[in-house]
Write an enzyme that holds these catalytic residues in place. Structure first.
Site, short mmCIF file in Angstrom:
data_model
loop_
_atom_site.label_atom_id
_atom_site.label_comp_id
_atom_site.label_asym_id
_atom_site.label_seq_id
_atom_site.Cartn_x
_atom_site.Cartn_y
_atom_site.Cartn_z
N HIS A 195 -22.36 -38.17 9.79
CA HIS A 195 -23.70 -38.68 9.55
C HIS A 195 -24.42 -39.17 10.68
O HIS A 195 -23.59 -39.79 11.60
CB HIS A 195 -23.75 -39.65 8.39
CG HIS A 195 -23.24 -39.11 7.00
ND1 HIS A 195 -24.33 -39.16 6.03
CD2 HIS A 195 -21.99 -39.18 6.34
CE1 HIS A 195 -23.65 -38.53 4.90
NE2 HIS A 195 -22.17 -38.85 5.29
N ASP A 255 -21.41 -34.40 -0.76
CA ASP A 255 -22.17 -34.20 0.60
C ASP A 255 -21.28 -33.59 1.71
O ASP A 255 -22.02 -33.53 3.07
CB ASP A 255 -23.04 -35.63 0.94
CG ASP A 255 -22.17 -36.62 1.51
OD1 ASP A 255 -21.15 -36.68 0.89
OD2 ASP A 255 -22.39 -37.23 2.46
N HIS A 256 -20.27 -33.16 1.77
CA HIS A 256 -19.36 -32.48 2.73
C HIS A 256 -18.60 -31.17 2.20
O HIS A 256 -18.21 -30.26 2.91
CB HIS A 256 -18.14 -33.48 2.96
CG HIS A 256 -18.70 -34.68 3.86
ND1 HIS A 256 -18.65 -34.80 5.10
CD2 HIS A 256 -19.54 -35.75 3.24
CE1 HIS A 256 -19.33 -36.10 5.38
NE2 HIS A 256 -19.60 -36.50 4.20
N HIS A 271 -15.88 -35.46 -0.71
CA HIS A 271 -17.27 -36.04 -1.34
C HIS A 271 -18.20 -34.65 -1.31
O HIS A 271 -18.02 -34.05 -0.43
CB HIS A 271 -17.88 -36.90 -0.45
CG HIS A 271 -17.14 -38.38 -0.73
ND1 HIS A 271 -17.16 -39.41 0.23
CD2 HIS A 271 -16.51 -38.93 -1.62
CE1 HIS A 271 -16.52 -40.43 -0.25
NE2 HIS A 271 -16.10 -40.24 -1.50
N ASP A 293 -16.04 -39.04 7.52
CA ASP A 293 -16.78 -40.12 7.24
C ASP A 293 -15.77 -41.29 7.61
O ASP A 293 -15.99 -42.43 6.80
CB ASP A 293 -17.34 -40.29 5.76
CG ASP A 293 -18.36 -39.38 5.73
OD1 ASP A 293 -19.15 -38.97 6.33
OD2 ASP A 293 -19.08 -39.22 4.41
N HIS A 320 -12.80 -34.24 3.63
CA HIS A 320 -12.85 -34.95 2.50
C HIS A 320 -13.62 -34.54 1.23
O HIS A 320 -14.58 -33.46 1.27
CB HIS A 320 -13.09 -36.44 2.56
CG HIS A 320 -14.44 -36.81 2.88
ND1 HIS A 320 -15.10 -36.55 4.00
CD2 HIS A 320 -15.12 -37.56 2.30
CE1 HIS A 320 -16.46 -37.05 4.17
NE2 HIS A 320 -16.33 -37.75 2.85
N HIS A 374 -11.62 -43.82 3.48
CA HIS A 374 -12.94 -43.55 3.13
C HIS A 374 -12.71 -42.89 1.52
O HIS A 374 -13.25 -43.14 0.66
CB HIS A 374 -13.60 -42.86 3.92
CG HIS A 374 -15.08 -42.26 3.43
ND1 HIS A 374 -16.10 -43.21 3.28
CD2 HIS A 374 -15.58 -41.14 3.00
CE1 HIS A 374 -17.07 -42.57 3.03
NE2 HIS A 374 -16.70 -41.24 2.70
ZN LIG Z 1 -17.95 -39.43 2.26
#
Ligand SMILES: [Zn+2]
Length: 242
Positions: free
Chosen positions: A171, A61-62, A59, A133, A57, A114
């Protein structure tokens, strides 16, 4: 037993970048690289060549390490269209698309909620799925761009896989999720045992992933919810659980 092996690169506060190796071919695929340097360093330490990045996805942090890894290695980047907010994809994928990973293959699932374009990568022959996530060990992702109905359907779809399928999540949230699970499902002996096990693992600084479909069916309250309404109530309760 498949031909691929998987290792974890822990980054930021609680993210995992997953490295999927085909040792025979000398090819490594990085899933959801939040950052580049620790991922490149981990690959170099093992003498591995990153040939591909996969994103679940958009985001940051990915996806934040995408471009620097591509510059450093010449790898390709494949992911959902929404990830182009962060990086130009070499290939955009969605439900039913197949992605070559070393000598094996992943099929793409659309699992929105998400984020609106979130995907999972299911390796049927390898018996593993990368869920970003969307599902966590004993938990599930937050509903930023979708509904409880969508997320509940995602839980049910993942949980319908064979029980020994390994689930790789984005995570390390297992301990907090286990405490919530014990709170909402106090009579579940499997939850109680898993909370104890996870506490010991985290005290020792160990990774609690991957999880399995069988373990999630037994202990994940979001999987065990009877319907989307029950799921929505649990999700709201988790958002305010301390
Ligand atoms: Zn995420």
């Amino acid at each position: 037993m498949g031909r691929l092996t998987v290792s974890a690169v822990p980054v930021l506060s609680d993210n995992y970048v997953w490295l999927i190796h085909d040792a025979e071919r000398g090819e490594t695929t990085a899933v959801d690289p939040s950052v580049a340097d620790p991922v490149l360093a981990a690959a170099e330490a093992e003498g591995l060549h990153i040939t591909q990045v996969l994103n679940t996805h958009w985001h940051p942090d990915h996806t934040g390490g995408n471009d620097a890894i591509r510059v450093a290695t010449g790898c390709t980047i494949t992911g959902p269209a929404e990830a182009e907010r962060v990086s130009k994809m070499n290939r955009v994928v969605s439900e039913g698309d197949r992605i070559q990973v070393g000598g094996s293959e992943a099929v793409v699932w659309d699992i929105p909620a998400h984020t609106a374009g979130h995907i999972a990568l299911y390796f049927e022959e390898e018996g593993m799925i990368f869920v970003g996530d969307t599902m966590f060990a004993m938990g599930c992702g937050r509903l930023f761009e979708g509904t409880a109905e969508q997320m509940y359907a995602n839980m049910q779809r993942i949980a319908a896989l064979p029980e020994d399928v390994r689930i790789y999540c984005g995570h390390e949230y297992t301990l907090a999720n286990a405490r919530f699970a014990a709170h909402v499902d106090p009579d579940n002996a499997d939850v109680e045992r898993r909370l104890e096990r996870v506490s010991v693992q985290r005290d020792a600084g160990e990774i609690t992933l991957p999880t399995t479909v069988g373990d999630e069916r037994a202990t994940n309250p979001f999987v065990r919810a009877g319907n989307a309404l029950e799921f929505a109530e649990l999700r709201a309760a988790k958002d305010s659980f301390r």
